[in-house]
Structure formats: structure tokens, C-alpha cells
Design a protein around this motif. Structure first.
Motif, PDB file in Angstrom:
ATOM      1  N   THR A  24       0.826  -1.207   0.000  1.00  0.00           N
ATOM      2  CA  THR A  24       0.000   0.000   0.000  1.00  0.00           C
ATOM      3  C   THR A  24       0.856   1.250   0.000  1.00  0.00           C
ATOM      4  OG1 THR A  24      -1.729  -1.172   1.235  1.00  0.00           O
ATOM      5  CG2 THR A  24      -1.818   1.229   1.226  1.00  0.00           C
ATOM      6  N   ARG A  25       1.898   1.258   0.810  1.00  0.00           N
ATOM      7  CA  ARG A  25       2.772   2.432   0.875  1.00  0.00           C
ATOM      8  C   ARG A  25       3.493   2.662  -0.444  1.00  0.00           C
ATOM      9  NH1 ARG A  25       7.909   4.250   2.801  1.00  0.00           N
ATOM     10  NH2 ARG A  25       8.752   2.150   2.704  1.00  0.00           N
ATOM     11  N   VAL A  26       3.967   1.577  -1.055  1.00  0.00           N
ATOM     12  CA  VAL A  26       4.686   1.709  -2.314  1.00  0.00           C
ATOM     13  C   VAL A  26       3.767   2.233  -3.419  1.00  0.00           C
ATOM     14  CG1 VAL A  26       5.866   0.411  -4.114  1.00  0.00           C
ATOM     15  CG2 VAL A  26       6.374  -0.068  -1.726  1.00  0.00           C
ATOM     16  N   VAL A  27       2.559   1.693  -3.501  1.00  0.00           N
ATOM     17  CA  VAL A  27       1.600   2.149  -4.510  1.00  0.00           C
ATOM     18  C   VAL A  27       1.234   3.611  -4.280  1.00  0.00           C
ATOM     19  CG1 VAL A  27      -0.744   1.851  -5.388  1.00  0.00           C
ATOM     20  CG2 VAL A  27       0.684  -0.154  -4.965  1.00  0.00           C
ATOM     21  N   ILE A  29       2.989   6.008  -2.814  1.00  0.00           N
ATOM     22  CA  ILE A  29       4.101   6.889  -3.181  1.00  0.00           C
ATOM     23  C   ILE A  29       4.251   6.963  -4.694  1.00  0.00           C
ATOM     24  CG2 ILE A  29       6.592   7.191  -3.020  1.00  0.00           C
ATOM     25  CD1 ILE A  29       6.441   5.898  -0.234  1.00  0.00           C
ATOM     26  N   ALA A  30       4.082   5.831  -5.381  1.00  0.00           N
ATOM     27  CA  ALA A  30       4.216   5.814  -6.835  1.00  0.00           C
ATOM     28  C   ALA A  30       3.135   6.667  -7.497  1.00  0.00           C
ATOM     29  CB  ALA A  30       4.142   4.376  -7.343  1.00  0.00           C
ATOM     30  N   VAL A  31       1.893   6.536  -7.030  1.00  0.00           N
ATOM     31  CA  VAL A  31       0.790   7.320  -7.609  1.00  0.00           C
ATOM     32  C   VAL A  31       1.010   8.807  -7.370  1.00  0.00           C
ATOM     33  CG1 VAL A  31      -1.677   7.821  -7.412  1.00  0.00           C
ATOM     34  CG2 VAL A  31      -0.889   5.448  -7.487  1.00  0.00           C
ATOM     35  N   ALA A  32       1.387   9.180  -6.149  1.00  0.00           N
ATOM     36  CA  ALA A  32       1.598  10.597  -5.844  1.00  0.00           C
ATOM     37  C   ALA A  32       2.771  11.164  -6.639  1.00  0.00           C
ATOM     38  CB  ALA A  32       1.841  10.769  -4.347  1.00  0.00           C
ATOM     39  N   SER A  33       3.842  10.396  -6.762  1.00  0.00           N
ATOM     40  CA  SER A  33       5.004  10.866  -7.527  1.00  0.00           C
ATOM     41  C   SER A  33       4.653  11.057  -8.996  1.00  0.00           C
ATOM     42  CB  SER A  33       6.152   9.868  -7.379  1.00  0.00           C
ATOM     43  OG  SER A  33       6.539   9.725  -6.034  1.00  0.00           O
ATOM     44  N   ALA A  34       3.918  10.109  -9.561  1.00  0.00           N
ATOM     45  CA  ALA A  34       3.524  10.225 -10.967  1.00  0.00           C
ATOM     46  C   ALA A  34       2.610  11.428 -11.172  1.00  0.00           C
ATOM     47  CB  ALA A  34       2.823   8.940 -11.411  1.00  0.00           C
ATOM     48  N   GLY A  35       1.663  11.627 -10.235  1.00  0.00           N
ATOM     49  CA  GLY A  35       0.774  12.780 -10.352  1.00  0.00           C
ATOM     50  C   GLY A  35       1.512  14.097 -10.256  1.00  0.00           C
ATOM     51  N   ALA A  36       2.475  14.182  -9.333  1.00  0.00           N
ATOM     52  CA  ALA A  36       3.246  15.417  -9.178  1.00  0.00           C
ATOM     53  C   ALA A  36       4.093  15.687 -10.414  1.00  0.00           C
ATOM     54  CB  ALA A  36       4.124  15.322  -7.936  1.00  0.00           C
ATOM     55  N   ALA A 134       3.001  11.845   0.517  1.00  0.00           N
ATOM     56  CA  ALA A 134       2.136  11.396  -0.576  1.00  0.00           C
ATOM     57  C   ALA A 134       0.670  11.544  -0.208  1.00  0.00           C
ATOM     58  CB  ALA A 134       2.462   9.945  -0.933  1.00  0.00           C
ATOM     59  N   ARG A 135       0.323  11.241   1.033  1.00  0.00           N
ATOM     60  CA  ARG A 135      -1.077  11.394   1.463  1.00  0.00           C
ATOM     61  C   ARG A 135      -1.508  12.846   1.413  1.00  0.00           C
ATOM     62  NH1 ARG A 135      -0.892   9.396   7.097  1.00  0.00           N
ATOM     63  NH2 ARG A 135      -2.858  10.530   7.218  1.00  0.00           N
ATOM     64  N   ARG A 136      -0.645  13.763   1.868  1.00  0.00           N
ATOM     65  CA  ARG A 136      -1.008  15.179   1.846  1.00  0.00           C
ATOM     66  C   ARG A 136      -1.221  15.673   0.421  1.00  0.00           C
ATOM     67  NH1 ARG A 136       2.229  15.217   6.540  1.00  0.00           N
ATOM     68  NH2 ARG A 136       4.219  15.716   5.555  1.00  0.00           N
ATOM     69  N   LEU A 137      -0.402  15.191  -0.506  1.00  0.00           N
ATOM     70  CA  LEU A 137      -0.559  15.593  -1.904  1.00  0.00           C
ATOM     71  C   LEU A 137      -1.781  14.942  -2.533  1.00  0.00           C
ATOM     72  CD1 LEU A 137       0.604  17.131  -4.308  1.00  0.00           C
ATOM     73  CD2 LEU A 137       1.978  15.110  -4.853  1.00  0.00           C
ATOM     74  N   LEU A 138      -2.041  13.695  -2.162  1.00  0.00           N
ATOM     75  CA  LEU A 138      -3.144  12.963  -2.788  1.00  0.00           C
ATOM     76  C   LEU A 138      -4.504  13.568  -2.438  1.00  0.00           C
ATOM     77  CD1 LEU A 138      -3.852  10.536  -4.553  1.00  0.00           C
ATOM     78  CD2 LEU A 138      -3.982   9.155  -2.483  1.00  0.00           C
ATOM     79  N   ILE A 139      -4.694  13.979  -1.188  1.00  0.00           N
ATOM     80  CA  ILE A 139      -6.000  14.544  -0.829  1.00  0.00           C
ATOM     81  C   ILE A 139      -6.256  15.846  -1.586  1.00  0.00           C
ATOM     82  CG2 ILE A 139      -5.973  13.459   1.448  1.00  0.00           C
ATOM     83  CD1 ILE A 139      -5.281  16.149   2.664  1.00  0.00           C
ATOM     84  N   VAL A 140      -5.188  16.619  -1.814  1.00  0.00           N
ATOM     85  CA  VAL A 140      -5.343  17.843  -2.597  1.00  0.00           C
ATOM     86  C   VAL A 140      -5.663  17.505  -4.047  1.00  0.00           C
ATOM     87  CG1 VAL A 140      -4.130  19.893  -3.440  1.00  0.00           C
ATOM     88  CG2 VAL A 140      -3.848  19.166  -1.069  1.00  0.00           C
ATOM     89  N   ALA A 181      -8.647   6.049   5.487  1.00  0.00           N
ATOM     90  CA  ALA A 181      -8.580   4.681   4.976  1.00  0.00           C
ATOM     91  C   ALA A 181      -7.169   4.334   4.502  1.00  0.00           C
ATOM     92  CB  ALA A 181      -9.586   4.496   3.841  1.00  0.00           C
ATOM     93  N   ILE A 182      -6.510   5.275   3.814  1.00  0.00           N
ATOM     94  CA  ILE A 182      -5.141   5.017   3.346  1.00  0.00           C
ATOM     95  C   ILE A 182      -4.195   4.867   4.532  1.00  0.00           C
ATOM     96  CG2 ILE A 182      -3.196   5.976   2.067  1.00  0.00           C
ATOM     97  CD1 ILE A 182      -5.235   7.375   0.254  1.00  0.00           C
ATOM     98  N   ALA A 183      -4.323   5.788   5.505  1.00  0.00           N
ATOM     99  CA  ALA A 183      -3.470   5.699   6.697  1.00  0.00           C
ATOM    100  C   ALA A 183      -3.715   4.399   7.449  1.00  0.00           C
ATOM    101  CB  ALA A 183      -3.736   6.897   7.610  1.00  0.00           C
ATOM    102  N   ALA A 184      -4.974   3.953   7.498  1.00  0.00           N
ATOM    103  CA  ALA A 184      -5.291   2.700   8.192  1.00  0.00           C
ATOM    104  C   ALA A 184      -4.705   1.508   7.460  1.00  0.00           C
ATOM    105  CB  ALA A 184      -6.811   2.555   8.324  1.00  0.00           C
ATOM    106  N   ALA A 185      -4.754   1.524   6.131  1.00  0.00           N
ATOM    107  CA  ALA A 185      -4.189   0.408   5.362  1.00  0.00           C
ATOM    108  C   ALA A 185      -2.685   0.298   5.603  1.00  0.00           C
ATOM    109  CB  ALA A 185      -4.485   0.601   3.874  1.00  0.00           C
ATOM    110  N   ILE A 186      -1.988   1.451   5.622  1.00  0.00           N
ATOM    111  CA  ILE A 186      -0.543   1.437   5.878  1.00  0.00           C
ATOM    112  C   ILE A 186      -0.262   0.966   7.301  1.00  0.00           C
ATOM    113  CG2 ILE A 186       1.510   2.897   6.077  1.00  0.00           C
ATOM    114  CD1 ILE A 186       0.326   4.649   3.860  1.00  0.00           C
ATOM    115  N   ARG A 187      -1.056   1.457   8.240  1.00  0.00           N
ATOM    116  CA  ARG A 187      -0.853   1.077   9.643  1.00  0.00           C
ATOM    117  C   ARG A 187      -1.140  -0.402   9.856  1.00  0.00           C
ATOM    118  NH1 ARG A 187      -0.567   4.184  14.159  1.00  0.00           N
ATOM    119  NH2 ARG A 187      -1.151   3.236  16.142  1.00  0.00           N
TER     120      ARG A 187
END
Length: 463
Positions: A24-27, A29-36, A134-140, A181-187
Motif C-alpha cells: 500500500t505504501r509503495v503504490v 508513493i508511486a501514484v503521488a510521484s507520478a501525479g506530481a 504522498a497522502r497530503r498531496l493525494l488529498i489535494v 482509509a489510506i493511513a489505516a491500510a498502511i498502519r
């Protein structure tokens, strides 16, 4: 296996430097990096619109990221950065003049702001927590993609403005639930606990600050329509006061935990128990509690109780050999537990922890009118017995023999579910669970002393 203990065969199969892999963490980070990256390229090609607004909000995001905080539970948040990013996303007019920035520009500005705000942390040696960034960027990004297109067909004011305000509120609630939900999946992956339990914990922890950040972002956007960019200063001030209060709360919690840790070492310094016994029991108890899907609040109480479970031994005239209470008579075990509970209860704020310590020596089905002891007490009983009999030994045969002994006593003394959870934890590859952080932010290591660093520094290492 015990923390940091592995057989030669296991070490050969794993290799010396294998790292834990969290999908979950790898996906994320990859999605956020690609979006940025995509947003930066697209915005560079098409050009920035309203650059003065982009610069002002980008600076606010950078300053907010620089002033980020780490809350109890090892949660890193940047309230000012998030509020500024949400405000820029919802921005429709500045001083009555419409703005037309695209979702790609929003993502690009926020990504650059987060990167700039991260640079001072990197300069002093703090490794970025990529999943939190990545989470902070994704919610935006979610808000921008859902909201910015509506500015093309809804007028900034008039009959449609109420609809747009409702849309802002609904989007804030949606992204808060998605982020939880994302934070819970990582946790859940990191602590090896159930997603539903982790999700409830994240919702409880993020609700107060999430509502404050979302409301501040909406207010910044609305106020900018009338006041211009000066609204950033006016409406960021209350959030800054809130952030200071949260930081103070986190520091108090850290001081509290340091006091508990120092108190737990008194028995070691006095020679009543082996060095490192309390820390090892605490690490094992935390890992077993995660395996049994305990709530975060219960895990924190379990950590406190496990650290201080032997403090009653200070009342003994003659220390028990090696401090192994599992070898003491039942009456002596009960007396030690009750004396330790009385010491903890003197604090006036740890009554539930004192109860866990008091009932740690009872059979798992109970032996009185109080019924079965709490789950935390049953976990401490098993973890303490295991460490009393194994200690720092790396002998796999000895570990297996102790596990079998505990299983033989599950008809009365030890909770069979707890014993099997312990076996699952010990049989897990060490790199998979030894890096798990406790509620305080301390990693579950191979036997070293828990770090007494500030949570923000402990949380600088991600995963």
C-alpha cells in the motif's frame, strides 16, 4: 523468534539487507510521484495562470510543511500546509477577480511547496516520510480534480454559490475519510493488525485536526474572494494557535512516556530483574496486541503496563533469582502484582494500567468474582513468562520448548489465543515485525534501549 533472533538458515534465505515491503505504501508513493511529475510537466508546458496567487499559496504550503508536527501514535501532520493547499484548491476569486488555475496547476504548486518545505528537514538529517507526504498531496489532488472543473460552469456568486459551498464541505469530508482509509491500510500492514481496527483508530485520531484543517481551507478560499491574499494571514493565525496546542500535547505525552520508561528501569538498576526484561516484555506484548487487533488506546495502556509489570518486586527483601516471577509461588506472584498496582495507582491517572498489572498473575479464566482478567493482563502474563524462560537466548530449540510449555498450560494458566498469537509473532520473519513502531513512536528493535528522542525525530524514519 525473539526480536532480532533468526536461525542461520532463515538469514541465508532472507539475505542480510532485505527490507520490509508494504504494498500500500509503495503504490501510494508511486501514484503521488507520478501525479506530481505529470502536473509539473503539464503546467510548465501550458504556463502558470495568476502566478501571484500561486506564489503566495505555495509559500504558505512550504512554511506549513516546515512547521509540521508529529502527534501521539507517530502520526505526522502539517495542518497549515494542508489548509493552505485546500484553500488554493477551492479558490474561485481573489478580491472579486475570477481565477482560472487548473487542477494540474494546483497539484504542481502544492508539490513544489511540500518539496521546498521538506528541504530544511533533509538538511538537518531527517529522512522524509514519503507516505505522509504522498497522502497530503493525494488529498489535494482528489479535491482539485473533483472541484476545479466546476469553476468553468458555475458563477463565483449567485444562485449556484450555495451548491458550490456544499460541494466544498462534502469534498472535505470525502477526502478525510479516504485519507483515514489510506493511513489505516498502511498502519494495518505495518503493525500486522486488522484494517477495521486501524481505520477506527485513524478516524478517532484524525477527526479533530481534519475538521479544523478542512474548515480553515474553506474559510481561506471564501475570505480571499473579498479580502484578497491578505486572508491567508488572517485565517491561518487561528490554525497556528491550534497547532501549537497540539504540539504541546504531544510533548506532554512524550514526557509522560519517558517517566514511565525511567520508572520501569528501577527494577533493573536495583538488580531485581535482568537488564532489558521490561523492554523485551513490552515489545512482545505490543506485537501480540497488534496480532489480536487491539485498539490503539488499549495498546498504549498495554505498553505502560508491560513496562511497569515488575515494579512490585521493589518490595522484596530477597530478589527472585534473575527476577523470573514465573518461577515464584502463586501467592508471591500475586503479592508482587498487587504491590506494583498500588504504586502505579498512586499516580492518580493510571488506574486502568494499575488494574492490568494487578491481574497479570491470574489464570486466564480468572480465579475470583471479578471474572476473567482483561486481555492486556493475559498478554503480559504470556509475554513475561516467555521472557523469564528465554531471556536474550537465540537458541531456537529453547524458544520452541518454551512455547510448548506455555501451550501445555493453556488449560488453566495461559490464554491459548494469546499463546498462539505469540507463536505467530515469533515465527514471523524478523524484518517484517522488528521495525514496527510502538504507539509512542519507538521501533520494535532487537533489544536495544527505546529511543528517548522527540516523536518528530523518531518519526523521521518512514516504515
Amino acid at each position: 523468534m525473539t526480536p532480532g533472533v533468526s536461525s542461520p538458515r532463515t538469514r541465508q534465505q532472507r539475505g542480510p539487507s532485505r527490507q520490509r515491503f508494504d504494498p500500500t505504501r509503495v503504490v501510494l508513493i508511486a501514484v503521488a510521484s507520478a501525479g506530481a511529475a505529470g502536473s509539473l510537466c503539464w503546467t510548465s508546458l501550458t504556463g502558470f495562470v495568476e502566478p501571484h496567487a500561486a506564489l503566495a499559496f505555495g509559500v504558505l504550503v512550504a512554511l506549513g510543511e516546515l512547521a509540521r508536527i508529529t502527534l501521539p501514535g507517530n502520526r505526522e501532520v502539517a495542518p497549515i500546509a494542508s489548509a493552505g493547499a485546500i484553500g488554493y484548491t477551492f479558490l474561485v476569486t481573489i478580491g472579486g477577480e475570477p481565477v482560472h488555475h487548473s487542477p494540474a496547476q494546483v497539484i504542481a504548486v502544492v508539490a513544489v511547496g511540500l518539496a521546498v518545505g521538506e528541504l530544511p528537514h533533509v538538511a538537518v538529517g531527517r529522512t522524509p516520510r514519503w507516505s505522509d507526504l504522498a497522502r497530503r498531496l493525494l488529498i489535494v489532488a482528489i479535491i482539485a480534480v473533483a472541484f476545479r472543473p466546476s469553476t468553468l460552469w458555475l458563477e463565483p456568486s449567485g444562485p449556484h454559490w450555495g451548491y458550490k459551498l456544499s460541494m466544498m464541505g462534502a469534498l472535505v469530508m470525502l477526502v478525510w475519510l479516504v485519507d483515514s482509509a489510506i493511513a489505516a491500510a498502511i498502519r494495518a500492514e505495518r503493525l500486522r493488525t486488522r484494517f477495521t481496527v486501524a481505520y477506527r483508530d485513524e478516524v478517532r485520531a484524525l477527526l479533530p485536526i481534519g475538521l479544523a484543517v478542512g474548515a480553515s481551507g474553506i474559510l481561506i478560499a471564501l475570505a480571499s474572494s473579498v479580502m484578497g491574499l491578505v486572508a491567508l494571514l488572517v485565517f491561518t493565525a487561528p490554525l497556528l494557535v491550534t497547532q501549537v496546542a497540539f504540539r504541546r500535547f504531544a510533548e506532554i505525552r512524550l514526557t509522560y512516556l519517558q517517566t514511565v520508561r525511567a520508572l520501569s528501569r528501577v527494577t533493573e538498576v536495583g538488580g531485581y530483574v535482568e537488564t532489558g526484561h521490561s523492554r523485551r516484555v513490552s515489545r512482545l506484548a505490543q506485537a501480540v496486541g497488534c496480532e489480536l487487533a487491539m485498539r490503539e488506546s488499549d495498546l498504549l495502556e498495554l505498553e505502560y503496563a508491560a513496562l511497569m509489570h515488575d515494579i512490585g518486586q521493589l518490595s522484596l527483601r530477597d530478589p527472585i533469582p534473575s527476577g523470573a516471577t514465573v518461577l515464584a509461588p502463586p501467592r508471591e506472584q500475586r503479592r508482587i502484582a498487587e504491590l506494583g498496582s498500588a504504586v502505579i495507582r498512586e499516580t492518580g491517572v493510571l488506574d486502568s494500567v494499575a488494574d492490568l498489572v494487578r491481574r497479570q498473575c491470574e489464570p486466564y479464566m480468572g480465579d475470583g468474582d471479578d471474572g476473567p482478567p482483561p486481555l492486556g493482563s493475559r498478554i503480559i502474563k504470556v509475554a513475561n513468562a516467555f521472557d523469564d524462560l528465554v531471556g536474550e537466548s537465540k537458541d531456537r530449540d529453547r524458544i520452541e520448548a518454551v512455547l510448548q510449555r506455555l501451550r501445555m498450560d493453556t488449560d488453566r494458566e495461559y490464554d491459548p489465543a494469546v499463546v498462539e498469537a505469540l507463536a505467530s509473532v515469533l515465527n514471523r520473519p524478523a524484518p517484517r515485525w522488528s521495525g514496527v513502531r510502538l504507539l509512542s513512536g519507538t521501533p520494535l528493535g532487537s533489544g536495544g534501549s527505546p529511543s528517548m528522542a522527540e516523536p518528530a525525530q523518531e518519526g523521521a524514519r518512514d516504515g
